[in-house]
Design a protein around this motif. Structure first.
Motif, PDB file in Angstrom:
ATOM      1  N   VAL A  24      -2.769   5.146  -2.360  1.00 29.02           N
ATOM      2  CA  VAL A  24      -3.715   5.812  -1.463  1.00 29.02           C
ATOM      3  C   VAL A  24      -3.405   7.307  -1.439  1.00 29.02           C
ATOM      4  N   GLY A  25      -4.459   8.101  -1.557  1.00 30.04           N
ATOM      5  CA  GLY A  25      -4.345   9.543  -1.382  1.00 30.04           C
ATOM      6  C   GLY A  25      -5.141   9.959  -0.164  1.00 30.04           C
ATOM      7  N   LEU A  26      -4.491  10.642   0.766  1.00 22.78           N
ATOM      8  CA  LEU A  26      -5.164  11.037   2.001  1.00 22.78           C
ATOM      9  C   LEU A  26      -5.769  12.438   1.924  1.00 22.78           C
ATOM     10  N   ASP A  85      -4.711  -0.554  -8.002  1.00 26.10           N
ATOM     11  CA  ASP A  85      -5.889   0.080  -7.418  1.00 26.10           C
ATOM     12  C   ASP A  85      -5.466   1.412  -6.801  1.00 26.10           C
ATOM     13  N   PHE A  86      -6.438   2.271  -6.543  1.00 28.72           N
ATOM     14  CA  PHE A  86      -6.165   3.557  -5.910  1.00 28.72           C
ATOM     15  C   PHE A  86      -7.373   3.942  -5.078  1.00 28.72           C
ATOM     16  N   LYS A  87      -7.129   4.350  -3.833  1.00 26.20           N
ATOM     17  CA  LYS A  87      -8.224   4.717  -2.944  1.00 26.20           C
ATOM     18  C   LYS A  87      -7.958   6.069  -2.287  1.00 26.20           C
ATOM     19  N   LEU A  88      -9.046   6.785  -2.014  1.00 27.36           N
ATOM     20  CA  LEU A  88      -8.960   8.063  -1.318  1.00 27.36           C
ATOM     21  C   LEU A  88      -9.298   7.868   0.151  1.00 27.36           C
ATOM     22  N   GLY A  89      -8.509   8.492   1.023  1.00 24.18           N
ATOM     23  CA  GLY A  89      -8.734   8.331   2.452  1.00 24.18           C
ATOM     24  C   GLY A  89      -9.543   9.433   3.088  1.00 24.18           C
ATOM     25  N   PHE A  90      -9.522  10.637   2.494  1.00 22.32           N
ATOM     26  CA  PHE A  90     -10.182  11.755   3.165  1.00 22.32           C
ATOM     27  C   PHE A  90     -11.699  11.603   3.184  1.00 22.32           C
ATOM     28  N   ASN A  91     -12.264  10.893   2.174  1.00 25.84           N
ATOM     29  CA  ASN A  91     -13.721  10.758   2.131  1.00 25.84           C
ATOM     30  C   ASN A  91     -14.213   9.367   2.524  1.00 25.84           C
ATOM     31  N   ASN A  92     -13.280   8.430   2.681  1.00 22.96           N
ATOM     32  CA  ASN A  92     -13.672   7.075   3.093  1.00 22.96           C
ATOM     33  C   ASN A  92     -12.535   6.444   3.891  1.00 22.96           C
ATOM     34  N   PRO A  93     -12.256   6.978   5.078  1.00 27.00           N
ATOM     35  CA  PRO A  93     -11.102   6.480   5.838  1.00 27.00           C
ATOM     36  C   PRO A  93     -11.219   5.012   6.211  1.00 27.00           C
ATOM     37  N   GLU A  94     -12.419   4.524   6.478  1.00 28.46           N
ATOM     38  CA  GLU A  94     -12.582   3.136   6.896  1.00 28.46           C
ATOM     39  C   GLU A  94     -12.101   2.166   5.828  1.00 28.46           C
ATOM     40  N   ALA A  95     -12.358   2.490   4.551  1.00 27.84           N
ATOM     41  CA  ALA A  95     -11.933   1.602   3.460  1.00 27.84           C
ATOM     42  C   ALA A  95     -10.410   1.493   3.413  1.00 27.84           C
ATOM     43  N   MET A 124      -5.903  12.591  -9.234  1.00 29.04           N
ATOM     44  CA  MET A 124      -5.154  11.365  -9.482  1.00 29.04           C
ATOM     45  C   MET A 124      -6.080  10.153  -9.448  1.00 29.04           C
ATOM     46  N   ALA A 125      -6.996  10.128  -8.485  1.00 27.39           N
ATOM     47  CA  ALA A 125      -7.935   9.015  -8.387  1.00 27.39           C
ATOM     48  C   ALA A 125      -8.799   8.916  -9.633  1.00 27.39           C
ATOM     49  N   GLU A 126      -9.241  10.055 -10.139  1.00 28.68           N
ATOM     50  CA  GLU A 126     -10.090  10.062 -11.338  1.00 28.68           C
ATOM     51  C   GLU A 126      -9.337   9.528 -12.553  1.00 28.68           C
ATOM     52  N   VAL A 127      -8.087   9.969 -12.708  1.00 19.61           N
ATOM     53  CA  VAL A 127      -7.289   9.503 -13.857  1.00 19.61           C
ATOM     54  C   VAL A 127      -7.007   8.018 -13.744  1.00 19.61           C
ATOM     55  N   PHE A 128      -6.628   7.564 -12.553  1.00 14.74           N
ATOM     56  CA  PHE A 128      -6.358   6.138 -12.375  1.00 14.74           C
ATOM     57  C   PHE A 128      -7.599   5.297 -12.676  1.00 14.74           C
ATOM     58  N   LYS A 129      -8.757   5.740 -12.228  1.00 14.25           N
ATOM     59  CA  LYS A 129      -9.987   4.979 -12.489  1.00 14.25           C
ATOM     60  C   LYS A 129     -10.259   4.901 -13.980  1.00 14.25           C
ATOM     61  N   GLN A 130     -10.086   6.003 -14.667  1.00 14.40           N
ATOM     62  CA  GLN A 130     -10.321   6.077 -16.109  1.00 14.40           C
ATOM     63  C   GLN A 130      -9.346   5.191 -16.881  1.00 14.40           C
ATOM     64  N   GLN A 131      -8.115   5.075 -16.367  1.00 13.08           N
ATOM     65  CA  GLN A 131      -7.057   4.366 -17.100  1.00 13.08           C
ATOM     66  C   GLN A 131      -6.739   2.995 -16.507  1.00 13.08           C
ATOM     67  N   ASP A 132      -7.625   2.476 -15.668  1.00 11.35           N
ATOM     68  CA  ASP A 132      -7.417   1.162 -15.037  1.00 11.35           C
ATOM     69  C   ASP A 132      -6.071   1.113 -14.314  1.00 11.35           C
ATOM     70  N   ASN A 133      -5.682   2.254 -13.719  1.00  9.81           N
ATOM     71  CA  ASN A 133      -4.455   2.380 -12.910  1.00  9.81           C
ATOM     72  C   ASN A 133      -3.170   2.231 -13.723  1.00  9.81           C
ATOM     73  N   ILE A 183       0.875  -1.172   0.000  1.00 12.60           N
ATOM     74  CA  ILE A 183       0.000   0.000   0.000  1.00 12.60           C
ATOM     75  C   ILE A 183       0.907   1.216   0.000  1.00 12.60           C
ATOM     76  N   HIS A 184       0.752   2.081  -0.996  1.00 13.13           N
ATOM     77  CA  HIS A 184       1.634   3.249  -1.058  1.00 13.13           C
ATOM     78  C   HIS A 184       0.840   4.524  -0.823  1.00 13.13           C
ATOM     79  N   ILE A 185       1.293   5.304   0.161  1.00 10.01           N
ATOM     80  CA  ILE A 185       0.650   6.571   0.512  1.00 10.01           C
ATOM     81  C   ILE A 185       1.398   7.721  -0.158  1.00 10.01           C
ATOM     82  N   GLY A 186       0.685   8.482  -0.986  1.00 15.91           N
ATOM     83  CA  GLY A 186       1.304   9.642  -1.627  1.00 15.91           C
ATOM     84  C   GLY A 186       1.796   9.327  -3.026  1.00 15.91           C
ATOM     85  N   VAL A 187       0.872   8.981  -3.910  1.00 19.26           N
ATOM     86  CA  VAL A 187       1.254   8.580  -5.276  1.00 19.26           C
ATOM     87  C   VAL A 187       1.442   9.827  -6.134  1.00 19.26           C
TER      88      VAL A 187
END
Length: 494
Positions: A67-69, A108-118, A76-85, A34-38
């Motif tokens: 992961v982006g916090l 995969d790429f996940k955002l932490g500020f809006n869904n910390p539990e995930a 970055m999350a939007e671009v990764f989703k569009q481009q299958d990471n 898991i990498h924080i700060g892509v």
């Protein structure tokens, strides 16, 4: 005529006729890292080493989940989703050639500020073996003078009151490690990849400072069970420009919303100390050692400090990029004098490294005309960088009566830069710094108090009390304010 193809997994079959694509099956990979700060650096460095290993190995457990916090990571999350990471790595060689390939190690790429539990659940999952970090110097939340954790940070205060609502890296790591411990799972390794001397030790000390306030029993478990390897990372990675995106479209007819450009050189030296297994990165050129500290210090005090020397002086001179500085013989000579006379004497023994060859290679890398690394990027967050890269060199040389002239000139130029915000031609300088206001307020007092700028103890420690330094600094400062002619003052030091 080929059609322009959007970068995504489905189009890889056609894209492979144009540039190299992943040959491994991404669909079976697990997120072992898991990498924080892509940002650009992670995508040009750790993710590339991982990609190379996946190309060679049958292992399915070392995919990367980014992961982006921060809310700023949404793009970055939007671009990764569009481009299958997926993204394109563009290696720019000094001869003008660009070697491009698609990197597939991020799955995969996940955002932490809006869904910390995930994100907490992801870190706590048994598949996760390593949590790695590129959160910049400022992300470690410490006082640069005392080295102590900053408990005054409002986000930290929030996390101490509401442990289930993390905001910083410390809240997330603590919540995830607590779940691992409670589930009787082995902990993950926390691996800093930031440009901080003893980065693993720093991550350990700051996390433990936080956890001891939140959960003393958990802190004891972390202290005994979690590994924090130190590491030294190196690859010059400028900010992605529109020109890079256009190049891919025109040259390879590939539409990538966020490619990454970098130099050919790449290095990673890691302390071989892991809590729960690690990838066999040695197969793809990573060097595992028992003590990284001499290598870290070498890189920070030569490469990173060298960048700052060129960046601050070059910005005041009116240059725009690092390679433009290196086209000026005075800048080249001063950089080498700084490295030889001020930085090298305070380095530790670096086994297996020829320092002359290393410094020669830095000059070649900085001069690479295809990288065009902007001085605004190099100078960004100087208040976080210089207390790690450059100011310690002044302190150490003062202690041994060594040379301090070039580093002192940089500090004097930084004061002028922070005060006036213009170059010698009167053009505005782009200043990006979390402490921009504080720096400006201190610097503008220079007219009535020549030592005002260096009285910022959190940045300079007790330099203001050293007569040798202050005498030289004030003389240089007066000259810069009088004529803004940085090159003239550089020549005076040669």
């Amino acid at each position: 005529m080929k059609n322009t193809l959007a970068l995504n997994q489905k189009n890889l079959v056609e894209i492979e006729d144009r540039i190299s694509v992943p040959t491994f099956d991404r669909s079976v990979l697990k997120a072992g890292i898991i990498h924080i700060g892509v940002g650009g650096f992670h995508r040009a460095h750790q993710a590339v080493y991982t990609h190379k290993l996946l190309e060679q190995s049958n292992s399915q457990k070392w995919g990367i989940c980014g992961v982006g916090l921060r809310e700023g990571d949404t793009k970055m999350a939007e671009v990764f989703k569009q481009q299958d990471n997926l993204y394109t790595l563009m290696v720019k060689h000094p001869n003008g050639k660009t070697a491009s390939q698609i990197i597939g190690s991020i799955i995969d790429f996940k955002l932490g500020f809006n869904n910390p539990e995930a994100v907490i659940e992801l870190m706590a999952h048994s598949d996760t073996k390593i949590v790695s970090l590129t959160i910049t110097e400022g992300g470690y939340n410490f006082n640069p003078v005392t080295g102590n954790f900053d408990f005054e940070n409002p986000d930290i205060q929030h996390e101490l009151k509401f442990p289930d609502e993390p905001k910083t890296i410390y809240g997330f790591l603590t919540a995830a490690l607590k779940k691992r411990r409670d589930a009787k799972l082995p902990p993950f390794t926390i691996m800093s990849c930031d440009n901080i001397e003893h980065n693993g030790d720093m991550a350990r000390n700051m996390l433990l400072s936080f956890v001891k306030k939140q959960d003393a029993h958990l802190a004891s478990w972390i202290e005994s069970e979690v590994c924090f390897p130190n590491s030294m990372v190196d690859r010059i990675t400028p900010v992605t420009t529109k020109a890079a995106i256009t190049y891919l479209e025109k040259t390879h007819e590939i539409k990538d919303e966020w490619p990454v450009t970098c130099e050919p050189f790449m290095q990673w030296i890691v302390e071989d100390k892991f809590s729960n297994g690690r990838p066999e990165f040695e197969k793809v050129g990573v060097q595992f050692v028992s003590d990284v500290k001499p290598y870290e210090k070498m890189k920070l005090r030569l490469l990173n400090a060298g960048h700052s020397v060129l960046g601050i002086l070059g910005a005041v001179q009116g240059f725009q990029t690092i390679n433009e500085c290196m086209e000026d013989d005075i800048f080249v000579t001063c950089l080498r004098r700084f490295m030889d006379k001020e930085a090298t004497p305070i380095l530790d023994e670096v086994k297996g490294i020829d320092l002359k060859s290393y410094k020669d290679s830095l000059e070649e890398r900085f001069a690479n005309p295809t990288i065009k690394d902007s001085l605004s990027r190099i100078c960004s967050e100087s208040a976080a960088k210089l207390p790690k890269f450059l100011i310690p060199t002044i302190h150490e040389n003062l202690a041994i009566h060594g040379n301090i002239e070039f580093a002192t000139l940089v500090i004097a130029a930084w004061c002028y830069y922070s005060d006036k915000g213009i170059d010698k031609n009167g053009q505005s300088i782009e200043i990006v710094d979390a402490m921009r206001s504080e720096l400006h307020q201190a610097a503008k007092k220079t007219k009535t108090d020549p030592l005002a700028f260096i009285k910022q103890e959190s940045l300079f420690g007790n330099l203001v009390k050293n007569e040798r330094f202050t005498t030289l600094y004030t003389a240089m400062l007066r000259q810069i304010y009088e004529d803004q002619n940085i090159k003239k003052h550089m020549v005076n030091l040669l």
